[in-house]
Design a protein around this motif. Structure first.
Motif, short mmCIF file in Angstrom:
data_model
loop_
_atom_site.label_atom_id
_atom_site.label_comp_id
_atom_site.label_asym_id
_atom_site.label_seq_id
_atom_site.Cartn_x
_atom_site.Cartn_y
_atom_site.Cartn_z
N PHE A 75 1.25 73.13 -11.33
CA PHE A 75 2.40 72.25 -11.49
C PHE A 75 3.26 72.79 -12.63
N PRO A 76 4.57 72.57 -12.60
CA PRO A 76 5.38 72.96 -13.75
C PRO A 76 4.84 72.27 -15.01
N GLY A 77 4.78 73.01 -16.10
CA GLY A 77 4.27 72.40 -17.33
C GLY A 77 3.74 73.43 -18.30
N ALA B 232 6.73 67.66 -20.32
CA ALA B 232 6.73 67.90 -18.88
C ALA B 232 8.15 68.17 -18.37
N GLU C 185 9.43 71.67 -19.78
CA GLU C 185 8.80 72.80 -19.12
C GLU C 185 9.31 72.96 -17.68
N ALA C 186 9.48 71.85 -16.97
CA ALA C 186 9.99 71.93 -15.60
C ALA C 186 11.40 72.48 -15.57
N HIS C 187 12.19 72.12 -16.58
CA HIS C 187 13.56 72.66 -16.65
C HIS C 187 13.54 74.13 -16.99
N GLU D 60 11.07 76.32 -16.43
CA GLU D 60 10.39 77.14 -15.42
C GLU D 60 11.13 77.19 -14.09
N LEU E 231 14.62 72.42 -13.02
CA LEU E 231 14.68 71.05 -12.49
C LEU E 231 15.41 70.18 -13.51
N LEU F 178 4.17 68.31 -14.82
CA LEU F 178 4.98 67.38 -14.03
C LEU F 178 4.52 67.41 -12.58
N ALA G 98 5.68 66.25 -9.50
CA ALA G 98 6.97 65.74 -9.02
C ALA G 98 6.96 65.58 -7.51
N CYS H 137 8.18 79.12 -5.96
CA CYS H 137 8.12 77.66 -6.00
C CYS H 137 8.06 77.17 -4.55
#
Length: 217
Positions: A87-89, A103, A106-108, A110, A113, A57, A59, A158
């Motif tokens: 990147f988050p993923g 995407a 994985e972002a949620h 990690e 989000l 992602l 973002a 982050c």
């Protein structure tokens, strides 16, 4: 084609992404032969059947002093790519409906989000890593306010970097080095914060460069 919004604002970014990118990936995205790292390396492209589908992602967060991209620093406990900026993923799971779902999931996982805060805009070009991953980079807007929480096992930190810095080609250093008898070449972007320098390089920098080429050239 002139944007009606200030350069490097979230509005201008979204306008460019919607005009130049698509959310429809080609059917052979994860199967066609492809050289790693946008053909910068002299490593042979892995057979198409061995490519590991993944998504990240990219973002963009609107901020008072210009838009920023969200990055993570991988935990030193990770077996692969420990300590690197990314990147988050991650890889696609069998339960993921598509790379967008990967995407967002994985972002949620990690950085917590919220998926509902994310507006997908389009995909960059698929990115093949030397380790065999075929990455679908999803470009998206994130609507504030949002509060992040790190998965300590996977993410050490982050941070955000200004779009104005990342989309300046003067900050894209092209590095060549020999490793195990083969020439490695990749982009590197050294972003200096108040207290430390963040070295964005390898696959992550390659995707940032592709973002610049697709949206700002």
């Amino acid at each position: 084609m002139t944007s009606p919004h200030p350069l490097f604002s979230a509005q201008d970014f979204a306008w460019r992404a919607r005009a130049r990118l698509s959310l429809d990936l080609p059917a052979d995205t994860f199967h066609r032969p492809m050289a790693p790292d946008h053909a910068h390396d002299d490593f042979a492209a892995p057979p198409a059947r061995s490519a590991i589908p993944a998504a990240v992602l990219i973002a963009l967060a609107p901020r008072e002093h210009g838009a920023h991209l969200i990055f993570i620093e991988r935990s030193s406990a990770m077996r692969a790519h420990a300590g690197q900026i990314a990147f988050p993923g991650g890889r696609m799971d069998p339960g993921d409906a598509d790379p967008i779902a990967t995407a967002l999931r994985e972002a949620h996982e990690e950085i917590a989000l919220p998926p509902q805060a994310v507006t997908p805009l389009g995909f960059l070009d698929p990115y093949q890593t030397g380790s065999g991953y075929r990455i679908a980079p999803l470009v998206a807007l994130v609507a504030p306010p949002f509060e992040l929480a790190l998965c300590a096992h996977e993410v050490a930190d982050c941070f955000e970097a200004p779009l104005s810095f990342l989309m300046n080609p003067d900050n894209h250093k092209f590095v060549e080095l020999e490793r195990e008898g083969r020439l490695r070449s990749f982009y590197s972007m050294a972003y200096r914060e108040t207290l430390r320098e963040r070295n964005i390089w390898g696959a992550t920098a390659g995707m940032v460069r592709n973002l610049y080429e697709r949206l700002y050239l």
